[in-house]
Design a protein around this motif. Structure first.
Motif, PDB file in Angstrom:
ATOM      1  N   GLN A 160       1.044 -38.581  -3.309  1.00  0.00           N
ATOM      2  CA  GLN A 160       0.554 -37.241  -2.954  1.00  0.00           C
ATOM      3  C   GLN A 160       0.811 -36.224  -4.059  1.00  0.00           C
ATOM      4  O   GLN A 160       0.027 -35.284  -4.247  1.00  0.00           O
ATOM      5  CB  GLN A 160       1.239 -36.755  -1.675  1.00  0.00           C
ATOM      6  N   TYR A 161       1.919 -36.421  -4.811  1.00  0.00           N
ATOM      7  CA  TYR A 161       2.301 -35.402  -5.792  1.00  0.00           C
ATOM      8  C   TYR A 161       1.906 -35.758  -7.213  1.00  0.00           C
ATOM      9  O   TYR A 161       2.315 -35.079  -8.157  1.00  0.00           O
ATOM     10  CB  TYR A 161       3.807 -35.149  -5.713  1.00  0.00           C
TER      11      TYR A 161
ATOM     12  N   THR B 282       4.380 -43.331  -0.955  1.00  0.00           N
ATOM     13  CA  THR B 282       3.294 -42.493  -0.428  1.00  0.00           C
ATOM     14  C   THR B 282       3.476 -41.040  -0.859  1.00  0.00           C
ATOM     15  O   THR B 282       2.506 -40.359  -1.237  1.00  0.00           O
ATOM     16  CB  THR B 282       3.243 -42.577   1.111  1.00  0.00           C
ATOM     17  N   GLU B 283       4.709 -40.530  -0.810  1.00  0.00           N
ATOM     18  CA  GLU B 283       4.975 -39.164  -1.266  1.00  0.00           C
ATOM     19  C   GLU B 283       4.686 -39.013  -2.751  1.00  0.00           C
ATOM     20  O   GLU B 283       4.149 -37.988  -3.193  1.00  0.00           O
ATOM     21  CB  GLU B 283       6.424 -38.795  -0.962  1.00  0.00           C
TER      22      GLU B 283
ATOM     23  N   THR C  83      -5.519 -36.501  -8.296  1.00  0.00           N
ATOM     24  CA  THR C  83      -5.611 -37.050  -6.953  1.00  0.00           C
ATOM     25  C   THR C  83      -5.975 -38.526  -7.037  1.00  0.00           C
ATOM     26  O   THR C  83      -6.949 -38.914  -7.684  1.00  0.00           O
ATOM     27  CB  THR C  83      -6.677 -36.313  -6.133  1.00  0.00           C
TER      28      THR C  83
ATOM     29  N   PHE D 192      -0.898 -38.750   6.098  1.00  0.00           N
ATOM     30  CA  PHE D 192      -1.637 -38.789   4.830  1.00  0.00           C
ATOM     31  C   PHE D 192      -2.405 -40.107   4.694  1.00  0.00           C
ATOM     32  O   PHE D 192      -3.572 -40.111   4.256  1.00  0.00           O
ATOM     33  CB  PHE D 192      -0.666 -38.611   3.662  1.00  0.00           C
TER      34      PHE D 192
END
Length: 532
Positions: A488-489, A484-485, A493, A529
């Motif tokens: 996000q990075y 998940t992290e 997107t 998130f």
């Protein structure tokens, strides 16, 4: 004949026979028939004498051979009995049938002390002799006298010594070699790399003076242990140390489970802050370079497993000690961003991507695979997931996958299909395990060189080597949290579908037992998130 030939073997009648025969010929030529008759009688007498002497000679020769053989046998027995090498004869069940004078040293010069070889050496390997005509038994210790022997044995023919089968054993002492070998092993160097694994985190919460005092106490403890083991400690950074000791002391360290770990944790600062150590120990290496490599590798494993533990690496084994402290979240968002960037580059340079978790999959394994699937798809590459069996834990999510995201079903492969699909430019991503034997398809790792590893478990002895990228975070709650992290990075997107977000959330929920176990700030951030 030779001067050493016995007299009874020398035949001196032949010369007389020849002379008389010549005389008879001469007398016949001269017509002296009376002399011919006399010579004939003499010749006959010589023949009779010669025959009689031949019979006597044979008797004497037989007697000579018997006596000679007896002398040889006596000499053999004597040489065996007084041999400087200990010799014994035993039966297959270990019964002591005979032993020489030198062997008596094992028995304190008493003939009646033992009847079976196992009374001398309790674990004498009689089974290794069974069925063998000859062989060697190495490094047998006689505890009573503290000496070591290599025993060379061969089987005597049945009936050669008594009525039963037997073995003659020659005891060749190698105490000096064993002593030298043990001394060499005892004195081999052991390198220990020690790191205060929470130094930077604790330092931010302590005043300079208190931090220095706590560090000095750590040094004092390490120096105390080193001096007890005839070693030394070298500090090469603020929180990193090198300790060198002799191998004979390592066993004591392991028996005490590296007590220095607890001693250092007992040092308390304000608000009960304490340091913890990660220790990497290298042992039994071929040379000093390899020894240091072992230590570095062991330290990496200790840190990768969460710290507060010692890892001992030898040529063919890795052992773990400690690791009792609760893992504290130490990873930073900076690393997650770096991993995301590196993963993006590796995916872009691959022809396709095969994703797999561990055997007997769970929601963390499948959820992370679905999350990574979305990442690969966003990079314009074709992703695949290896899943050989849908167990009870995956059934609900799999059924939902068929209803809401049918393209996932088309991308699920068996091991055989994945092997056929893979080429030299295929990337394989292993999730939720770092043990090759525990993956869905270990065969893929033998075929594919490009491997990325993402896992949240403490590193074990078995580890997938030579990866392009590995992201091992034992402080994370789950692999789904790590993925998940990464999502996000990513530079672009990624829009997760509701199904994909729910799959990642399910993995986090299951592994944290609904946010009650191993849950940190980053866990809640990831969940937040996914809820958006």
């Amino acid at each position: 004949m030779d001067k050493k030939t016995p007299k009874f073997m020398k035949d001196d009648s032949f010369i007389y026979f020849v002379i008389i025969l010549l005389l008879i010929i001469v007398f016949l030529i001269e017509g002296m028939y009376i002399y011919v008759g006399i010579a004939g009688v003499l010749l006959l007498a010589i023949v009779v004498y010669t025959l009689r002497k031949q019979v006597l000679r044979e008797r004497q020769f037989k007697s000579y051979l018997i006596e000679y053989t007896k002398n040889i046998e006596n000499l053999s027995v004597s040489s065996f009995y007084y041999s400087p090498l200990p010799i014994c004869i035993i039966s297959p069940n270990g019964k002591l049938l005979w032993f020489n004078n030198k062997f008596k040293e094992f028995l304190n010069n008493s003939d009646d002390i033992i009847e079976n070889i196992e009374e001398l050496i309790k674990d004498f390997p009689l089974n290794s002799m069974d069925g063998n005509k000859e062989g060697t038994i190495g490094n047998l210790e006689i505890p009573e006298i503290g000496r070591y022997f290599n025993v060379l044995y061969y089987e005597l023919e049945e009936g050669k010594f008594g009525d039963e089968q037997s073995y003659v054993c020659y005891w060749n002492e190698n105490t000096a070699f064993v002593t030298l070998r043990n001394k060499y092993n005892d004195e081999r160097p052991i390198s220990i790399l020690i790191q205060i694994d929470n130094y930077e985190d604790i330092s931010e919460k302590l005043e300079v003076g208190e931090k220095s005092a706590m560090t000095a106490q750590v040094e004092k403890i390490l120096n105390k242990y080193a001096s007890q083991m005839n070693g030394f400690v070298l500090k090469y950074e603020n929180y990193k140390f090198l300790m060198m000791i002799e191998n004979k002391y390592l066993e004591t360290l392991e028996e005490n489970k590296f007590a220095m770990l607890d001693d250092v944790k007992a040092i308390k600062g304000d608000n009960d802050y304490s340091f913890t150590l990660s220790i990497g120990t290298g042992a039994m290496a071929k040379n000093l370079t390899q020894l240091l490599e072992y230590s570095k590798g062991a330290l990496d494993v200790a840190l990768g497993r969460g710290g507060d533990q010692a890892v001992v690496k030898r040529i063919n084994s890795v052992k773990f000690y400690g690791g009792k402290s609760k893992a504290v979240e130490k990873r930073t968002k900076v690393r997650a961003r770096i991993i995301s960037y590196a993963l993006r580059q590796i995916i872009d340079q691959s022809s396709n991507v095969i994703i797999m978790g561990h055997r007997v999959g769970d929601m963390d394994s499948l959820g992370a695979s679905i999350g990574l699937y979305s990442i690969v798809r966003s990079r314009g590459k074709k992703p695949y997931i290896v899943l050989n069996d849908v167990n009870h834990a995956l059934k609900n999510m799999y059924e939902r996958m068929k209803e809401e995201e049918s393209h996932y079903i088309e991308s699920i492969l068996t091991t055989e299909q994945a092997l056929e699909l893979a080429d030299q430019n295929t990337l394989i991503v292993v999730l939720d395990t770092h043990r090759k034997s525990y993956t869905e398809a270990p065969e893929l790792l033998d075929k594919i060189d490009k491997v990325v590893l993402i896992d949240h478990h403490r590193r074990s002895e078995e580890y997938i080597e030579n990866t392009l990228l590995d992201y091992i975070e034992p402080y994370a709650s789950s692999t789904c949290e790590l993925v998940t992290e990464i999502v996000q990075y990513m530079e672009d997107t990624i829009k997760l579908t509701k199904f994909e977000a729910d799959a990642l959330m399910a993995g986090i929920v299951v592994d944290t037992n609904s946010f009650t176990f191993k849950t940190g700030v980053r866990t809640f951030e990831a969940a937040s998130f996914l809820r958006r």
